[in-house]
Design a protein around this motif. Structure first.
Motif, PDB file in Angstrom:
ATOM      1  N   VAL A 159     -11.244 -24.646 -19.473  1.00  0.00           N
ATOM      2  CA  VAL A 159      -9.935 -24.555 -20.126  1.00  0.00           C
ATOM      3  C   VAL A 159      -9.820 -25.606 -21.225  1.00  0.00           C
ATOM      4  CG1 VAL A 159      -7.437 -24.675 -19.782  1.00  0.00           C
ATOM      5  CG2 VAL A 159      -8.894 -23.643 -18.022  1.00  0.00           C
ATOM      6  N   GLY A 160     -10.281 -26.817 -20.924  1.00  0.00           N
ATOM      7  CA  GLY A 160     -10.109 -27.922 -21.859  1.00  0.00           C
ATOM      8  C   GLY A 160     -10.792 -27.719 -23.186  1.00  0.00           C
ATOM      9  N   GLU A 161     -11.985 -27.100 -23.199  1.00  0.00           N
ATOM     10  CA  GLU A 161     -12.710 -26.982 -24.453  1.00  0.00           C
ATOM     11  C   GLU A 161     -12.003 -26.067 -25.450  1.00  0.00           C
ATOM     12  OE1 GLU A 161     -16.612 -25.417 -24.116  1.00  0.00           O
ATOM     13  OE2 GLU A 161     -16.011 -23.548 -23.146  1.00  0.00           O
ATOM     14  N   VAL A 162     -11.162 -25.150 -24.962  1.00  0.00           N
ATOM     15  CA  VAL A 162     -10.390 -24.300 -25.860  1.00  0.00           C
ATOM     16  C   VAL A 162      -9.004 -24.897 -26.109  1.00  0.00           C
ATOM     17  CG1 VAL A 162      -9.525 -21.967 -26.272  1.00  0.00           C
ATOM     18  CG2 VAL A 162     -11.634 -22.302 -24.988  1.00  0.00           C
TER      19      VAL A 162
ATOM     20  N   LEU B 122      -9.713 -34.086 -22.637  1.00  0.00           N
ATOM     21  CA  LEU B 122     -10.688 -35.168 -22.808  1.00  0.00           C
ATOM     22  C   LEU B 122     -11.130 -35.739 -21.470  1.00  0.00           C
ATOM     23  CD1 LEU B 122      -9.385 -37.128 -25.929  1.00  0.00           C
ATOM     24  CD2 LEU B 122     -10.741 -35.033 -25.782  1.00  0.00           C
ATOM     25  N   VAL B 123     -10.228 -35.773 -20.514  1.00  0.00           N
ATOM     26  CA  VAL B 123     -10.620 -36.230 -19.175  1.00  0.00           C
ATOM     27  C   VAL B 123     -11.669 -35.283 -18.587  1.00  0.00           C
ATOM     28  CG1 VAL B 123      -9.827 -36.587 -16.809  1.00  0.00           C
ATOM     29  CG2 VAL B 123      -8.474 -37.463 -18.716  1.00  0.00           C
ATOM     30  N   THR B 124     -11.471 -33.969 -18.777  1.00  0.00           N
ATOM     31  CA  THR B 124     -12.464 -33.014 -18.256  1.00  0.00           C
ATOM     32  C   THR B 124     -13.791 -33.156 -18.996  1.00  0.00           C
ATOM     33  OG1 THR B 124     -11.944 -31.127 -19.728  1.00  0.00           O
ATOM     34  CG2 THR B 124     -10.594 -31.404 -17.744  1.00  0.00           C
ATOM     35  N   PHE B 125     -13.745 -33.455 -20.294  1.00  0.00           N
ATOM     36  CA  PHE B 125     -14.988 -33.665 -21.047  1.00  0.00           C
ATOM     37  C   PHE B 125     -15.762 -34.842 -20.460  1.00  0.00           C
ATOM     38  CE2 PHE B 125     -13.267 -31.906 -25.354  1.00  0.00           C
ATOM     39  CZ  PHE B 125     -13.060 -30.678 -24.760  1.00  0.00           C
TER      40      PHE B 125
ATOM     41  N   GLN C  79     -14.805 -41.008 -22.919  1.00  0.00           N
ATOM     42  CA  GLN C  79     -13.976 -39.814 -23.071  1.00  0.00           C
ATOM     43  C   GLN C  79     -12.849 -39.783 -22.043  1.00  0.00           C
ATOM     44  OE1 GLN C  79     -17.240 -36.784 -23.171  1.00  0.00           O
ATOM     45  NE2 GLN C  79     -16.287 -36.216 -25.107  1.00  0.00           N
ATOM     46  N   VAL C  80     -13.144 -40.203 -20.809  1.00  0.00           N
ATOM     47  CA  VAL C  80     -12.081 -40.282 -19.804  1.00  0.00           C
ATOM     48  C   VAL C  80     -11.022 -41.292 -20.247  1.00  0.00           C
ATOM     49  CG1 VAL C  80     -11.522 -40.974 -17.439  1.00  0.00           C
ATOM     50  CG2 VAL C  80     -13.543 -39.561 -17.889  1.00  0.00           C
ATOM     51  N   GLY C  81     -11.470 -42.451 -20.733  1.00  0.00           N
ATOM     52  CA  GLY C  81     -10.523 -43.460 -21.199  1.00  0.00           C
ATOM     53  C   GLY C  81      -9.683 -42.966 -22.357  1.00  0.00           C
ATOM     54  N   ALA C  82     -10.313 -42.279 -23.311  1.00  0.00           N
ATOM     55  CA  ALA C  82      -9.566 -41.735 -24.446  1.00  0.00           C
ATOM     56  C   ALA C  82      -8.557 -40.701 -23.970  1.00  0.00           C
ATOM     57  CB  ALA C  82     -10.533 -41.116 -25.450  1.00  0.00           C
ATOM     58  N   GLY C  83      -8.979 -39.855 -23.024  1.00  0.00           N
ATOM     59  CA  GLY C  83      -8.064 -38.848 -22.509  1.00  0.00           C
ATOM     60  C   GLY C  83      -6.858 -39.456 -21.822  1.00  0.00           C
ATOM     61  N   LEU C  84      -7.078 -40.495 -21.012  1.00  0.00           N
ATOM     62  CA  LEU C  84      -5.955 -41.154 -20.331  1.00  0.00           C
ATOM     63  C   LEU C  84      -5.035 -41.840 -21.338  1.00  0.00           C
ATOM     64  CD1 LEU C  84      -7.826 -42.684 -17.255  1.00  0.00           C
ATOM     65  CD2 LEU C  84      -6.339 -40.666 -17.294  1.00  0.00           C
TER      66      LEU C  84
ATOM     67  N   TRP D 176      -4.951 -43.840 -31.652  1.00  0.00           N
ATOM     68  CA  TRP D 176      -6.264 -44.488 -31.656  1.00  0.00           C
ATOM     69  C   TRP D 176      -7.170 -43.870 -30.597  1.00  0.00           C
ATOM     70  CZ3 TRP D 176      -6.536 -46.568 -36.033  1.00  0.00           C
ATOM     71  CH2 TRP D 176      -5.453 -47.239 -36.594  1.00  0.00           C
ATOM     72  N   ALA D 177      -6.588 -43.478 -29.466  1.00  0.00           N
ATOM     73  CA  ALA D 177      -7.392 -42.836 -28.422  1.00  0.00           C
ATOM     74  C   ALA D 177      -7.930 -41.493 -28.907  1.00  0.00           C
ATOM     75  CB  ALA D 177      -6.557 -42.650 -27.159  1.00  0.00           C
ATOM     76  N   ALA D 178      -7.064 -40.698 -29.538  1.00  0.00           N
ATOM     77  CA  ALA D 178      -7.505 -39.397 -30.056  1.00  0.00           C
ATOM     78  C   ALA D 178      -8.517 -39.571 -31.182  1.00  0.00           C
ATOM     79  CB  ALA D 178      -6.306 -38.593 -30.544  1.00  0.00           C
ATOM     80  N   ALA D 179      -8.298 -40.580 -32.033  1.00  0.00           N
ATOM     81  CA  ALA D 179      -9.238 -40.835 -33.123  1.00  0.00           C
ATOM     82  C   ALA D 179     -10.591 -41.293 -32.593  1.00  0.00           C
ATOM     83  CB  ALA D 179      -8.664 -41.879 -34.078  1.00  0.00           C
ATOM     84  N   ALA D 180     -10.571 -42.076 -31.502  1.00  0.00           N
ATOM     85  CA  ALA D 180     -11.829 -42.512 -30.896  1.00  0.00           C
ATOM     86  C   ALA D 180     -12.621 -41.310 -30.395  1.00  0.00           C
ATOM     87  CB  ALA D 180     -11.552 -43.483 -29.752  1.00  0.00           C
ATOM     88  N   GLU D 181     -11.931 -40.360 -29.766  1.00  0.00           N
ATOM     89  CA  GLU D 181     -12.620 -39.151 -29.300  1.00  0.00           C
ATOM     90  C   GLU D 181     -13.123 -38.324 -30.479  1.00  0.00           C
ATOM     91  OE1 GLU D 181     -14.173 -36.139 -26.889  1.00  0.00           O
ATOM     92  OE2 GLU D 181     -13.596 -38.222 -26.477  1.00  0.00           O
ATOM     93  N   ALA D 182     -12.311 -38.212 -31.514  1.00  0.00           N
ATOM     94  CA  ALA D 182     -12.751 -37.473 -32.700  1.00  0.00           C
ATOM     95  C   ALA D 182     -13.998 -38.108 -33.295  1.00  0.00           C
ATOM     96  CB  ALA D 182     -11.625 -37.437 -33.733  1.00  0.00           C
ATOM     97  N   GLY D 183     -14.029 -39.443 -33.316  1.00  0.00           N
ATOM     98  CA  GLY D 183     -15.205 -40.140 -33.825  1.00  0.00           C
ATOM     99  C   GLY D 183     -16.430 -39.898 -32.957  1.00  0.00           C
ATOM    100  N   MET D 184     -16.226 -39.920 -31.623  1.00  0.00           N
ATOM    101  CA  MET D 184     -17.354 -39.669 -30.714  1.00  0.00           C
ATOM    102  C   MET D 184     -17.910 -38.267 -30.903  1.00  0.00           C
ATOM    103  SD  MET D 184     -16.757 -41.508 -26.999  1.00  0.00           S
ATOM    104  CE  MET D 184     -15.053 -41.043 -26.759  1.00  0.00           C
TER     105      MET D 184
END
Length: 257
Positions: free
Chosen positions: A107-110, A142-145, A179-184, A194-202
């Motif tokens: 579900v999360g990837e979509v 992001l937590v599921t990722f 990714q778990v940290g960014a999701g939380l 900043w959390a969402a941007a960190a995931e986007a960067g990853m």
């Protein structure tokens, strides 16, 4: 109608457009299998094939439309319900097997793509609730990722770490924890931008370091192209969400409600 987009918003909208076009091309080239998480019954193939083609054409067309100011508003109004339907089609996977982490990942990837579309819709229509829903969707996703690095994708994730890096398992685990940290951070609105941007960067880094070499090494392998272009689409959606979220949590901004 929302105010004109600023420069950063225009840039991330274009990135998201390229992501949608990428997924659309994948569906048109490889068929409806790109859209589903588990193989459907053979009896469904007759109607899934044209539905998948139509889906791919709409993704490609709306992605092209998002590139231009005049057509962006109409494109996002078409794209948003389409991505909503796609996300909902993944929910039965969780219902049928809720104890598998990969079911929630499905579900999360979509849902990340849906979140990006929600933010773009908010910018064009001035919706109040779009960013909040997008934040919850991305935080969950992001937590599921991240958890997938420790469950069913654990061995595969380690194998994808570039061979020139030492301690490949540690890098894979670190990426998952990040990714778990960014999701939380996104989910609980702790410096959500900043959390969402960190995931986007990853995800952008994964696209360049993992999937570009994979495609160059084995260009005939379908899974490499799917992972490459889909990862880029997810990264682009996260960039949109990052631009649409506040930089700090509500307590830091003095908001009490």
């Amino acid at each position: 109608m929302g105010p004109p987009l600023n420069r950063n918003q225009q840039i991330v909208r274009i990135l998201f457009a390229t992501g949608m076009m990428s997924v659309g091309v994948l569906v048109l080239v490889y068929g409806y299998s790109v859209l589903v998480f588990e193989p459907p019954p053979p009896a469904w193939e007759g109607w899934l094939t044209p539905v998948g083609s139509a889906f791919g054409l709409i993704l490609l067309g709306t992605g092209l439309g998002l590139l231009f100011e005049r057509s962006a508003r109409l494109s996002i109004r078409i794209l948003l319900p389409l991505l909503s339907i796609w996300t909902l089609t993944r929910v039965p996977v969780v219902v049928s097997d809720p104890l598998r982490e990969i079911s929630w990942f499905a579900v999360g990837e979509v849902a990340v793509l849906l979140a990006g579309a929600l933010v773009l819709f908010t910018w064009s229509a001035g919706s109040r609730y779009g960013p909040t829903i997008a934040r919850l969707l991305v935080g969950y996703s992001l937590v599921t990722f991240g958890l997938s690095h420790f469950f069913e994708f654990a061995e595969r994730t380690v194998s994808l770490v570039p061979a020139w890096l030492p301690y490949r398992t540690a890098w894979a685990d670190l990426a998952g924890a990040g990714q778990v940290g960014a999701g939380l951070g996104v989910l609980f609105s702790i410096y959500p931008r900043w959390a969402a941007a960190a995931e986007a960067g990853m995800l952008s880094l994964f696209t360049v370091l993992v999937w570009v070499p994979a495609v160059m090494t084995r260009p005939g392998l379908q899974s490499n192209w799917v992972e490459f272009l889909f990862t880029w689409a997810l990264a682009a959606a996260c960039w949109v969400v990052a631009e649409g979220l506040p930089a700090r949590d509500r307590r830091d901004r003095g908001v009490t409600s």
